[in-house]
Design a protein around this motif. Structure first.
Motif, PDB file in Angstrom:
ATOM      1  N   ASP A  12       0.858  -1.180   0.000  1.00 59.39           N
ATOM      2  CA  ASP A  12       0.000   0.000   0.000  1.00 59.39           C
ATOM      3  C   ASP A  12       0.899   1.236   0.000  1.00 59.39           C
ATOM      4  O   ASP A  12       1.650   1.449   0.954  1.00 59.39           O
ATOM      5  CB  ASP A  12      -0.900  -0.006   1.233  1.00 59.39           C
ATOM      6  N   SER A  13       0.869   2.018  -1.064  1.00 56.74           N
ATOM      7  CA  SER A  13       1.671   3.240  -1.206  1.00 56.74           C
ATOM      8  C   SER A  13       3.159   2.963  -0.996  1.00 56.74           C
ATOM      9  O   SER A  13       3.853   3.711  -0.320  1.00 56.74           O
ATOM     10  CB  SER A  13       1.187   4.303  -0.222  1.00 56.74           C
ATOM     11  N   GLY A  14       3.637   1.851  -1.543  1.00 56.97           N
ATOM     12  CA  GLY A  14       5.053   1.509  -1.464  1.00 56.97           C
ATOM     13  C   GLY A  14       5.471   0.841  -0.166  1.00 56.97           C
ATOM     14  O   GLY A  14       6.599   0.392  -0.030  1.00 56.97           O
ATOM     15  N   LYS A  15       4.577   0.750   0.801  1.00 57.26           N
ATOM     16  CA  LYS A  15       4.880   0.101   2.082  1.00 57.26           C
ATOM     17  C   LYS A  15       4.346  -1.328   2.062  1.00 57.26           C
ATOM     18  O   LYS A  15       3.259  -1.586   1.540  1.00 57.26           O
ATOM     19  CB  LYS A  15       4.256   0.868   3.245  1.00 57.26           C
ATOM     20  N   GLU A  16       5.134  -2.249   2.624  1.00 56.90           N
ATOM     21  CA  GLU A  16       4.734  -3.655   2.664  1.00 56.90           C
ATOM     22  C   GLU A  16       4.490  -4.104   4.101  1.00 56.90           C
ATOM     23  O   GLU A  16       5.181  -3.684   5.018  1.00 56.90           O
ATOM     24  CB  GLU A  16       5.838  -4.551   2.092  1.00 56.90           C
ATOM     25  N   TRP A  45      -8.194  -5.262  -2.705  1.00 57.08           N
ATOM     26  CA  TRP A  45      -6.823  -5.664  -3.004  1.00 57.08           C
ATOM     27  C   TRP A  45      -6.824  -6.522  -4.260  1.00 57.08           C
ATOM     28  O   TRP A  45      -7.782  -7.243  -4.528  1.00 57.08           O
ATOM     29  CB  TRP A  45      -6.247  -6.487  -1.856  1.00 57.08           C
ATOM     30  N   GLU A  70      -1.785  -5.777  -4.028  1.00 58.47           N
ATOM     31  CA  GLU A  70      -1.659  -4.317  -4.092  1.00 58.47           C
ATOM     32  C   GLU A  70      -3.025  -3.712  -3.843  1.00 58.47           C
ATOM     33  O   GLU A  70      -4.043  -4.210  -4.324  1.00 58.47           O
ATOM     34  CB  GLU A  70      -1.131  -3.878  -5.453  1.00 58.47           C
ATOM     35  N   LYS A  71      -3.012  -2.631  -3.068  1.00 59.85           N
ATOM     36  CA  LYS A  71      -4.257  -1.934  -2.740  1.00 59.85           C
ATOM     37  C   LYS A  71      -4.825  -1.287  -3.992  1.00 59.85           C
ATOM     38  O   LYS A  71      -4.102  -0.684  -4.777  1.00 59.85           O
ATOM     39  CB  LYS A  71      -4.011  -0.891  -1.662  1.00 59.85           C
ATOM     40  N   GLN A  72      -6.136  -1.410  -4.183  1.00 63.20           N
ATOM     41  CA  GLN A  72      -6.809  -0.841  -5.352  1.00 63.20           C
ATOM     42  C   GLN A  72      -7.541   0.433  -4.982  1.00 63.20           C
ATOM     43  O   GLN A  72      -7.911   0.667  -3.903  1.00 63.20           O
ATOM     44  CB  GLN A  72      -7.813  -1.846  -5.921  1.00 63.20           C
TER      45      GLN A  72
END
Length: 72
Positions: A12-16, A45, A70-72
């Motif tokens: 989410d926004s580059g964070k895992e 997701w 990945e978050k949509q």
């Protein structure tokens, strides 16, 4: 006996963040999943990667499945 381990990586926004999924979920790359939180908030997701590792230990086998979302 086959032991199945399922892990999910949420991006989410580059964070895992990583979580174990007890019981597993049968999903394919490209599939969408909606998670409903304890506050009834819905987050969508998408499965962007799926890796399956099979370890043959004779009578005891292990299957490790890792999904990347990945978050949509």
């Amino acid at each position: 006996m086959i032991k199945k381990n399922t892990k999910a990586i949420f991006i989410d926004s580059g964070k895992e963040r990583e979580e174990d999924l007890i019981g597993g979920i049968p999903l394919c790359v490209g599939e969408n999943m909606t998670i409903i939180g304890s506050n009834s908030k819905k987050i969508n997701w998408k499965v962007v990667d799926k890796k399956v590792e099979y370890i043959n230990g004779g009578e005891n086998q292990t299957v490790n499945i890792t999904y990347t979302f990945e978050k949509q």
